[in-house]
Scaffold this active site. Structure first.
Site, PDB file in Angstrom:
ATOM      1  N   GLY A 221      97.806  92.412  76.288  1.00 37.01           N
ATOM      2  CA  GLY A 221      98.680  92.536  77.451  1.00 37.01           C
ATOM      3  C   GLY A 221      98.402  93.839  78.165  1.00 37.01           C
ATOM      4  N   SER A 222      99.393  94.317  78.880  1.00 33.27           N
ATOM      5  CA  SER A 222      99.172  95.503  79.708  1.00 33.27           C
ATOM      6  C   SER A 222      99.159  96.780  78.862  1.00 33.27           C
ATOM      7  CB  SER A 222     100.274  95.595  80.761  1.00 33.27           C
ATOM      8  OG  SER A 222     101.512  95.775  80.117  1.00 33.27           O
ATOM      9  N   THR A 223      98.546  97.813  79.401  1.00 38.68           N
ATOM     10  CA  THR A 223      98.502  99.098  78.697  1.00 38.68           C
ATOM     11  C   THR A 223      99.910  99.658  78.532  1.00 38.68           C
ATOM     12  OG1 THR A 223      96.283  99.480  79.528  1.00 38.68           O
ATOM     13  CG2 THR A 223      97.479 101.420  78.784  1.00 38.68           C
ATOM     14  N   ALA A 224     100.759  99.465  79.543  1.00 38.75           N
ATOM     15  CA  ALA A 224     102.126 100.005  79.457  1.00 38.75           C
ATOM     16  C   ALA A 224     102.867  99.382  78.268  1.00 38.75           C
ATOM     17  CB  ALA A 224     102.871  99.718  80.756  1.00 38.75           C
ATOM     18  N   THR A 225     102.771  98.070  78.106  1.00 41.78           N
ATOM     19  CA  THR A 225     103.457  97.436  76.971  1.00 41.78           C
ATOM     20  C   THR A 225     102.756  97.801  75.670  1.00 41.78           C
ATOM     21  OG1 THR A 225     104.005  95.617  78.473  1.00 41.78           O
ATOM     22  CG2 THR A 225     104.442  95.253  76.146  1.00 41.78           C
ATOM     23  N   GLY A 226     101.439  97.933  75.706  1.00 42.25           N
ATOM     24  CA  GLY A 226     100.690  98.319  74.505  1.00 42.25           C
ATOM     25  C   GLY A 226     101.172  99.654  73.936  1.00 42.25           C
ATOM     26  N   GLU A 243      94.629  94.843  72.664  1.00 39.53           N
ATOM     27  CA  GLU A 243      93.654  94.562  73.738  1.00 39.53           C
ATOM     28  C   GLU A 243      94.405  94.703  75.046  1.00 39.53           C
ATOM     29  OE1 GLU A 243      90.558  94.277  73.391  1.00 39.53           O
ATOM     30  OE2 GLU A 243      90.264  93.743  71.297  1.00 39.53           O
ATOM     31  N   CYS A 277      91.239  90.331  81.976  1.00 40.86           N
ATOM     32  CA  CYS A 277      91.192  91.733  81.555  1.00 40.86           C
ATOM     33  C   CYS A 277      89.841  92.349  81.911  1.00 40.86           C
ATOM     34  CB  CYS A 277      91.471  91.837  80.069  1.00 40.86           C
ATOM     35  SG  CYS A 277      90.461  90.762  79.070  1.00 40.86           S
TER      36      CYS A 277
HETATM   37  P1  NAD Z   1     102.529  92.291  79.530  1.00 36.37           P
HETATM   38  O1  NAD Z   1     102.188  93.533  78.804  1.00 36.37           O
HETATM   39  O2  NAD Z   1     103.573  92.328  80.572  1.00 36.37           O
HETATM   40  O3  NAD Z   1     103.006  91.172  78.487  1.00 36.37           O
HETATM   41  C1  NAD Z   1     102.220  90.783  77.383  1.00 36.37           C
HETATM   42  C2  NAD Z   1     103.128  90.236  76.294  1.00 36.37           C
HETATM   43  O4  NAD Z   1     103.942  91.285  75.779  1.00 36.37           O
HETATM   44  C3  NAD Z   1     104.093  89.141  76.762  1.00 36.37           C
HETATM   45  O5  NAD Z   1     104.159  88.152  75.764  1.00 36.37           O
HETATM   46  C4  NAD Z   1     105.405  89.897  76.853  1.00 36.37           C
HETATM   47  O6  NAD Z   1     106.545  89.061  76.712  1.00 36.37           O
HETATM   48  C5  NAD Z   1     105.288  90.850  75.690  1.00 36.37           C
HETATM   49  N1  NAD Z   1     106.159  92.030  75.726  1.00 36.37           N
HETATM   50  C6  NAD Z   1     106.891  92.509  76.762  1.00 36.37           C
HETATM   51  N2  NAD Z   1     107.559  93.629  76.375  1.00 36.37           N
HETATM   52  C7  NAD Z   1     107.229  93.855  75.077  1.00 36.37           C
HETATM   53  C8  NAD Z   1     107.562  94.864  74.131  1.00 36.37           C
HETATM   54  N3  NAD Z   1     108.366  95.884  74.437  1.00 36.37           N
HETATM   55  N4  NAD Z   1     107.030  94.801  72.891  1.00 36.37           N
HETATM   56  C9  NAD Z   1     106.192  93.812  72.563  1.00 36.37           C
HETATM   57  N5  NAD Z   1     105.831  92.809  73.420  1.00 36.37           N
HETATM   58  C10 NAD Z   1     106.342  92.838  74.660  1.00 36.37           C
HETATM   59  O7  NAD Z   1     101.139  91.759  80.090  1.00 36.37           O
HETATM   60  P2  NAD Z   1     100.891  90.486  81.030  1.00 36.37           P
HETATM   61  O8  NAD Z   1     101.390  90.842  82.407  1.00 36.37           O
HETATM   62  O9  NAD Z   1     101.384  89.262  80.377  1.00 36.37           O
HETATM   63  O10 NAD Z   1      99.289  90.412  81.047  1.00 36.37           O
HETATM   64  C11 NAD Z   1      98.501  91.124  81.945  1.00 36.37           C
HETATM   65  C12 NAD Z   1      97.855  92.332  81.293  1.00 36.37           C
HETATM   66  O11 NAD Z   1      97.186  91.954  80.107  1.00 36.37           O
HETATM   67  C13 NAD Z   1      96.789  92.990  82.153  1.00 36.37           C
HETATM   68  O12 NAD Z   1      96.937  94.392  82.124  1.00 36.37           O
HETATM   69  C14 NAD Z   1      95.484  92.612  81.478  1.00 36.37           C
HETATM   70  O13 NAD Z   1      94.419  93.473  81.732  1.00 36.37           O
HETATM   71  C15 NAD Z   1      95.888  92.549  80.053  1.00 36.37           C
HETATM   72  N6  NAD Z   1      94.970  91.710  79.274  1.00 36.37           N
HETATM   73  C16 NAD Z   1      94.088  92.320  78.422  1.00 36.37           C
HETATM   74  C17 NAD Z   1      93.169  91.563  77.719  1.00 36.37           C
HETATM   75  C18 NAD Z   1      92.173  92.210  76.801  1.00 36.37           C
HETATM   76  O14 NAD Z   1      91.567  91.521  75.996  1.00 36.37           O
HETATM   77  N7  NAD Z   1      91.982  93.515  76.858  1.00 36.37           N
HETATM   78  C19 NAD Z   1      93.148  90.171  77.868  1.00 36.37           C
HETATM   79  C20 NAD Z   1      94.060  89.587  78.744  1.00 36.37           C
HETATM   80  C21 NAD Z   1      94.980  90.363  79.439  1.00 36.37           C
END
Ligand code: NAD
Length: 468
Positions: A221-226, A243, A277
């Site tokens: 997911g996003s870097t901020a949530t990561g 990731e 991504c």
């Molecule tokens: P996101 O971070 O908003 O959400 C990802 C997941 O995290 C969702 O299931 C969400 O419900 C969950 N989530 C939300 N808050 C959370 C928390 N506090 N703790 C744990 N989980 C939580 O990301 P998104 O908008 O769904 O996806 C887009 C992002 O993902 C982009 O930045 C993209 O680059 C990245 N991405 C990276 C890869 C990679 O392999 N590096 C692959 C696909 C997408």
């Protein structure tokens, strides 16, 4: 209207609360997602915990055979999954869309099923024998995004279970249905509790990442949530694979042939409408061929048909959600305000749906959001450079480090530039092509850990060293 349930301990569980999932192309209702409570989440983790000892104790070849059957099962339901994916995610059925994604899920599942991590002998001699055993960790929480939901679910689930872990997966609330259906199908092959799915309203992620009975989190997911995931996993010292977001740069060297590279550049940037991504997100082109590359890219973009993913002739679909649509619109407007020259696109299409046309913006500079931040959409900034050192410095001037590419007629020269790019994967004359046998992961703030291949499998294990 189809109502979906959670899958816990091999059974479908209806929930009191539900959430409508709508098509990003038309706004039509696709289905009702269940919404889990924390009590449901606890039940899912408990089921995975109960299933763990027997699953971990099963022989590696038996688990490999079952994982191989999972590939067959997904393949047998490919059309059903592809349609559901197009409806909720928006990507076209054809081309590099839903059928391609389900095909990828099958390929990754099949290949990962075939891998193994046999005991390694570190030493065997008069001073004793030392063996390295890799053991499963326990219950893995898999948290996934909305861009490639089925393929990423398989990237998380299959290596985890192949090596003896059990899983609770939580898809994005934007695209939960295809993952729920996938897990229902996996449960026709697997023992109950090995793979469970819960769905939420973006509110249960931290309950998973802090859960005392979860041993590892694999998160895309996003870097901020990561960052939040990493912080919240600290108390229980969970293992992590993260990731995260990317802002991949591509550098076009002066000896590249603009017409020959236009198609590869286009798909590197615009696959899945840029919602990938490892898409090409910043393009640096040498002054001597800048205009020719802009012209060739705009000509290629001119033939691309945007439309409802269910239509046979749609090549690209809409953005997946209103939030992403607003981000892309904002970044494009900002680039134009800061002097960017629109070659094609540049403003949203008329509704319904979150359609944003392919957008190419020339003469953009660092300092514009479209360059500095991750747009995650169909808008590519094209930046002029005069000197290769300047191009490498600009490419590396970003906190992310997922992928990168170099475009040239001279592979050796391109590789020399590629080696200086700060990113986990680098491609020559292509961008973003991932494959099941090649390790993939971000450096800098694009992630922690590796997916795919033997290295990806190892991430789902802990080492026990045996001295005898
Ligand atoms: P996101 O971070 O908003 O959400 C990802 C997941 O995290 C969702 O299931 C969400 O419900 C969950 N989530 C939300 N808050 C959370 C928390 N506090 N703790 C744990 N989980 C939580 O990301 P998104 O908008 O769904 O996806 C887009 C992002 O993902 C982009 O930045 C993209 O680059 C990245 N991405 C990276 C890869 C990679 O392999 N590096 C692959 C696909 C997408």
């Amino acid at each position: 209207m189809k109502e979906y349930g959670l899958v816990i301990d091999g059974r479908s569980i209806a929930t009191a609360r539900q959430k409508p999932v709508t098509s990003p192309s038309t706004g039509a209702l696709v289905g009702l997602s269940p919404l889990a409570t924390t009590a449901d989440l606890d039940k899912a983790v408990a089921a995975a915990n109960r299933a763990f000892p027997a699953w971990a104790a099963m022989s590696s070849s038996e688990r490999a055979a079952l994982c191989g059957k999972l590939a067959e099962t997904i393949e047998a339901h490919a059309e059903e999954l592809a349609h559901l994916l197009t409806l909720e995610q928006g990507k076209p059925l054809n081309g590099l869309g839903s059928r391609f994604e389900i095909g990828g899920a099958v390929a990754w599942t099949r290949y990962t099923a075939s891998l193994d991590l046999p005991i390694e002998i570190v030493q065997d001699g008069p001073e004793g024998r030392v063996e390295l055993h890799r053991k499963p960790i326990g219950v893995v929480a898999a948290i996934t995004p909305w861009n490639w939901p089925v393929m990423i679910a398989c990237w998380h689930i299959i290596p985890a279970i192949r090596i003896g872990n059990t899983v609770v997966i939580k898809p994005s609330p934007n695209t939960p249905l295809s993952t729920i259906r996938l897990v229902e199908l996996l449960n026709t092959v697997l023992p109950p509790g090995v793979v469970n799915v819960i769905a939420d309203d973006n509110d249960l992620g931290s309950a998973l990442t802090t859960h005392k009975d979860i041993a590892k989190v694999t998160f895309t997911g996003s870097t901020a949530t990561g960052r939040k995931v990493m912080a919240s996993a600290a108390d229980t010292l969970k293992r992590l694979t993260l990731e995260l977001g990317g802002n991949d740069a591509g550098i076009v060297l002066p000896d590249a042939d603009p017409k020959a590279i236009a198609e590869g550049l286009f798909w590197g940037a615009f696959i899945n409408s840029g919602q990938t991504c490892a898409c090409l997100k910043r393009l640096y082109v040498h002054d001597s061929i800048y205009d020719a590359v802009c012209e060739a890219l705009a000509a290629y973009a001119g033939q691309i048909k945007l439309g409802d993913g269910l239509a046979d002739d749609s090549v690209l679909g809409p953005l997946q959600n209103a939030q992403q649509f607003a981000i892309v619109s904002d970044y494009v407007n900002d680039a134009i305000e800061k002097g960017g020259r629109v070659l094609t696109g540049g403003r949203p299409a008329d509704g319904p749906g979150y359609f944003y046309p392919v957008t190419l913006i020339a003469d953009v500079k660092h300092g514009a959001k479209l360059v500095d931040l991750e747009q995650f959409g169909p808008a590519l900034p094209i930046i002029r450079y005069y000197d290769i050192e300047e191009a490498i410095a600009m490419a590396n001037d970003n906190p992310s480090g997922l992928g990168g590419s170099v475009w040239s007629s001279d592979t050796a020269r391109a590789k020399a530039v590629a080696s200086r790019m700060e990113c986990g994967s680098v491609w020559i004359n292509k961008h973003g092509a991932v494959q099941p046998n090649a390790p993939f992961g971000g450096i800098k703030q694009s992630g922690v850990g590796i997916e795919f291949g033997v290295d990806g499998l190892k991430e789902f294990t802990v080492i026990q060293t045996v001295f005898s």
